[in-house]
Write an enzyme that holds these catalytic residues in place. Structure first.
Site, mmCIF file in Angstrom:
data_model
loop_
_atom_site.group_PDB
_atom_site.id
_atom_site.type_symbol
_atom_site.label_atom_id
_atom_site.label_comp_id
_atom_site.label_asym_id
_atom_site.label_seq_id
_atom_site.Cartn_x
_atom_site.Cartn_y
_atom_site.Cartn_z
ATOM 1 N N GLU A 105 -52.328 -18.420 30.194
ATOM 2 C CA GLU A 105 -53.362 -17.413 29.927
ATOM 3 C C GLU A 105 -54.007 -17.477 28.540
ATOM 4 O O GLU A 105 -53.947 -16.510 27.776
ATOM 5 C CB GLU A 105 -52.774 -16.022 30.165
ATOM 6 N N GLU B 106 -49.693 -17.163 39.012
ATOM 7 C CA GLU B 106 -49.216 -15.787 38.883
ATOM 8 C C GLU B 106 -50.044 -14.884 39.785
ATOM 9 O O GLU B 106 -51.274 -14.946 39.774
ATOM 10 C CB GLU B 106 -49.335 -15.259 37.446
#
Length: 429
Positions: free
Chosen positions: A192, A306
């Site tokens: 991320e 995710e």
């Protein structure tokens, strides 16, 4: 209209010997990343001094909670662990009970090198992390090494005022050297990244890819992470949103050592939980369909490494199941779904937990999201070899809500492939 629908269906039948689904389905096994946050600041001695300011990818060892029951925290200089978690036992359970075949293993860059950026892998720390990797490999699953630093090292963006690209590439060169003979290891370059220059980030990613291949890991899958702006969406879990605009055009420049990109996979995340107790309802139309169209048009594939949010409220579970079903239905472009998260998370006090209750000794009881949604949407009984003859309308009905799509990347199909979603909606109706 019926003629168009059958034409679309026959295209998909002719291109696939099996019903497509994602190749991988698995779970994150968190703990080695605990203490890596976007909302803490630490002192030079790695002590938390402010948990309220907006920070960027610091990692402090006070929060570290290795998902290994045998770990002695005091020997590592860590005073205590929040939970006595059994990551290896969880992985064995997930494989044996549900057939899951991939686990993502988040870890802090700082931990691997013991806070010496650009330095060698610390023998003790990296060895402890390797215990988890080896436990994963022993299950026969694929194992994603995930550097969980949000594109940063102690608050500064890699290659953009922080550690140089060369220092980041050095980390991956060492990891690739260690795991180059383990074909089931997947290289997840970074978790991320956010609020950074994507032109420069693509250069950083290219140097990391080059280092991995030069180290001898020439056949491993490598995951290329896109970005999200903190001020744009809540919080960091939205890199699937507008990925085709904000990330993919830049990451498409990254090439493998032979000029190809088939083993360079886009890494995207998406959650159903807004973070405020409310649930998103239409990720399919808002997020996944535009991404599917982009991936097919450009002959690329993605990992959803995710996802989660199905446990916060009843309708969220329903919406998440619907979204996961759509992802599996488009297994030609989506290779993986990995749920967040098991490992060192509490099995009861964390809203997104996939950590099962119980233990290997006394038996495991899985979370509702896993048993009612995550596994069933992947293990559909219609994943079988279809009839080779031309399909009649009755056959379409018997197939249920699965539309056949090719397992491999598609080329030269034109606009007809983009209408698979339309065909699916007609079948559902």
């Amino acid at each position: 209209m019926l003629t168009n629908f059958l034409g679309i269906l026959l295209i998909t039948f002719s291109l696939s010997g099996v019903l497509a689904r994602t190749r991988f389905n698995g779970v994150n096994i968190a703990g080695f990343d605990f203490g890596c946050d976007t909302d803490v600041r630490v002192s030079p001695g790695h002590k938390v001094i402010n948990a309220d300011e907006s920070a960027q990818g610091y990692c402090h060892h006070e929060g570290l909670t290795p998902p290994l029951r045998s770990t002695n925290g005091r020997k590592m200089g860590i005073s205590r662990f929040k939970f006595n978690s059994d990551g290896p036992g969880q992985m064995k359970h997930f494989v044996r009970k549900h057939g899951l075949n991939v686990f993502r293993l988040p870890v802090a860059w700082q931990f691997l090198v013991k806070y010496k950026v650009g330095g060698r892998l610390n023998k003790k720390n990296s060895g402890l992390y390797d215990d988890l990797v080896q436990a994963c490999l022993k299950t026969g699953a694929h194992c994603i090494i995930d550097v969980h630093n949000y594109g940063r090292y102690d608050g500064k963006v890699i290659g953009q005022g922080g550690p140089t690209d060369e220092k980041f590439a050095n980390l991956w060169s060492q990891l690739a050297t260690r795991y180059k003979h383990q074909g089931n290891v997947v290289m997840g370059l970074m978790n991320e990244p956010y609020d950074l220059d994507m032109n420069k980030w693509a250069v950083t990613m290219q140097k990391a890819v080059n280092a991995i291949r030069k180290a001898g890991a020439t056949s491993h899958l490598i995951l290329l992470p896109g970005k999200t702006n903190l001020t744009q969406l809540y919080p960091l879990h939205e890199c699937a949103h507008l990925y085709e605009q904000n990330s993919a055009p830049f990451l498409s420049r990254v090439r493998d050592h032979d000029g190809s990109f088939s083993k360079l996979i886009y890494d995207v995340h998406k959650y159903y939980d807004n973070g405020d107790g409310h649930c998103r309802t239409d990720l399919i139309n808002d997020v996944y369909k535009p991404l599917v169209k982009y991936l097919r048009t450009h002959h690329r594939q993605a990992f959803i490494s995710e996802t989660g949010g199905g446990s916060t409220q009843a309708n969220c579970l329903q919406n998440a199941c619907r979204g996961l079903k759509y992802i599996h239905r488009n297994g030609d472009v989506f290779l993986d779904i990995s749920g967040w998260s098991a490992g060192a998370f509490s099995s009861s006090s964390y809203s997104l937990t996939l950590t099962p209750h119980g233990s290997a000794k006394h038996g495991w009881k899985d979370q509702k999201f896993l048993t009612q949604c995550f596994v069933p949407t992947w293990k559909t009984p219609t994943h079988r070899r279809p009839h080779k003859r031309v399909a009649e309308l009755d056959d379409v009905i018997k197939i249920g809500d699965e539309v056949l799509v090719p397992r491999e990347p598609i080329s030269n199909l034109g606009s007809e492939v983009a209408n698979v979603d339309e065909a699916q909606e007609m079948a559902d109706a």
